[in-house]
Enzyme design. Structure first.
Site, PDB file in Angstrom:
ATOM      1  N   LEU A  15      13.414 -14.162  40.617  1.00 55.24           N
ATOM      2  CA  LEU A  15      12.199 -14.513  41.339  1.00 55.24           C
ATOM      3  C   LEU A  15      10.984 -13.823  40.743  1.00 55.24           C
ATOM      4  CD1 LEU A  15      11.821 -16.371  43.785  1.00 55.24           C
ATOM      5  CD2 LEU A  15      11.736 -14.337  45.241  1.00 55.24           C
ATOM      6  N   SER A  16      11.212 -12.796  39.932  1.00 54.47           N
ATOM      7  CA  SER A  16      10.139 -11.999  39.340  1.00 54.47           C
ATOM      8  C   SER A  16       9.815 -12.465  37.928  1.00 54.47           C
ATOM      9  CB  SER A  16      10.554 -10.523  39.306  1.00 54.47           C
ATOM     10  OG  SER A  16       9.729  -9.781  38.438  1.00 54.47           O
ATOM     11  N   PRO A  17       8.622 -13.037  37.697  1.00 52.73           N
ATOM     12  CA  PRO A  17       8.259 -13.456  36.345  1.00 52.73           C
ATOM     13  C   PRO A  17       8.096 -12.274  35.392  1.00 52.73           C
ATOM     14  CG  PRO A  17       6.387 -13.675  37.826  1.00 52.73           C
ATOM     15  CD  PRO A  17       7.566 -13.362  38.675  1.00 52.73           C
TER      16      PRO A  17
END
Length: 214
Positions: A15-17
């Site tokens: 979910l974390s770019p």
């Protein structure tokens, strides 16, 4: 360069770019720096809750900055990040629990495919992640079945708790074990400092020996 590989633990959530940016850089440098890279799928929501932190998307100014920042960093690092229109609603509503359980199960059953599968999930081709990682339909079926088992649930919980014990307040974090010391580095912009701790040379996010784009 030392003869024995140093260990880097990389805690991440798809979910974390920013986790994706760090992931690709570390994958490019792991052989150059002679480090043993341990991929540790974690749950960013659990870390946020444990630390009392909140997603930047909750603050309009940060959300606006994040969108442009990721776009520019993606160009610099040569990672094809494209924000979906529903990105922030995905963060707040859908989350990543199922995806991270999937990767946790894969690490247990087929660790050699974890890197490729993680990358595919970041590319938001979730329905094709197992296929693109080179798994058979039967292998994918077994992995999906395991995502709801207590073993996988507990393993993801334990990994997330391990990140919290290192002091994580978000993701990604890279934990470097060098010369008997442990260093926790947060974010995707600490690679030059990581190189310093390892006594290695930083050659930018795309080192000359890695020329291919994703």
């Amino acid at each position: 360069m030392g003869s024995a590989p140093r260990t880097l633990e990389f805690f991440y959530d798809v979910l974390s770019p920013y986790s994706w940016l760090s992931f690709e850089i570390l994958c490019r440098y792991k052989n150059i720096w002679n480090v043993h890279l341990q991929l540790r799928p974690s749950l960013i929501a659990g870390i946020m809750k444990d630390s009392g932190n909140k997603p930047p998307a909750l603050l309009p100014r940060k959300a606006k900055y994040l969108t442009n920042d990721i776009r520019l960093l993606g160009q610099q690092v040569q990672v094809p990040i494209n924000f979906p229109k529903d990105f922030f609603s995905v963060i707040l509503e859908k989350g990543s629990l199922s995806a991270m359980r999937f990767l946790t199960a894969m690490k247990s059953e087929h660790p050699e495919m974890l890197e490729k599968a993680s990358r595919e999930l970041w590319m938001r081709v979730w329905s094709r992640a197992a296929e693109k990682a080179g798994m058979s339909i039967e292998q994918a079926r077994r992995i999906l079945e395991k995502t709801s088992t207590p073993q996988v649930k507990n393993q993801l919980k334990e990994t997330t708790e391990a990140a919290c014990k290192y002091g994580a307040f978000g993701l990604p974090i890279t934990v470097a074990h060098v010369d008997g010391q442990t260093h926790m580095l947060f974010g995707s912009d600490r690679m030059e400092l990581l190189a310093y701790l390892l006594g290695e040379k930083w050659m930018g996010p795309v080192p000359p020996v890695v020329e291919s784009r994703l």
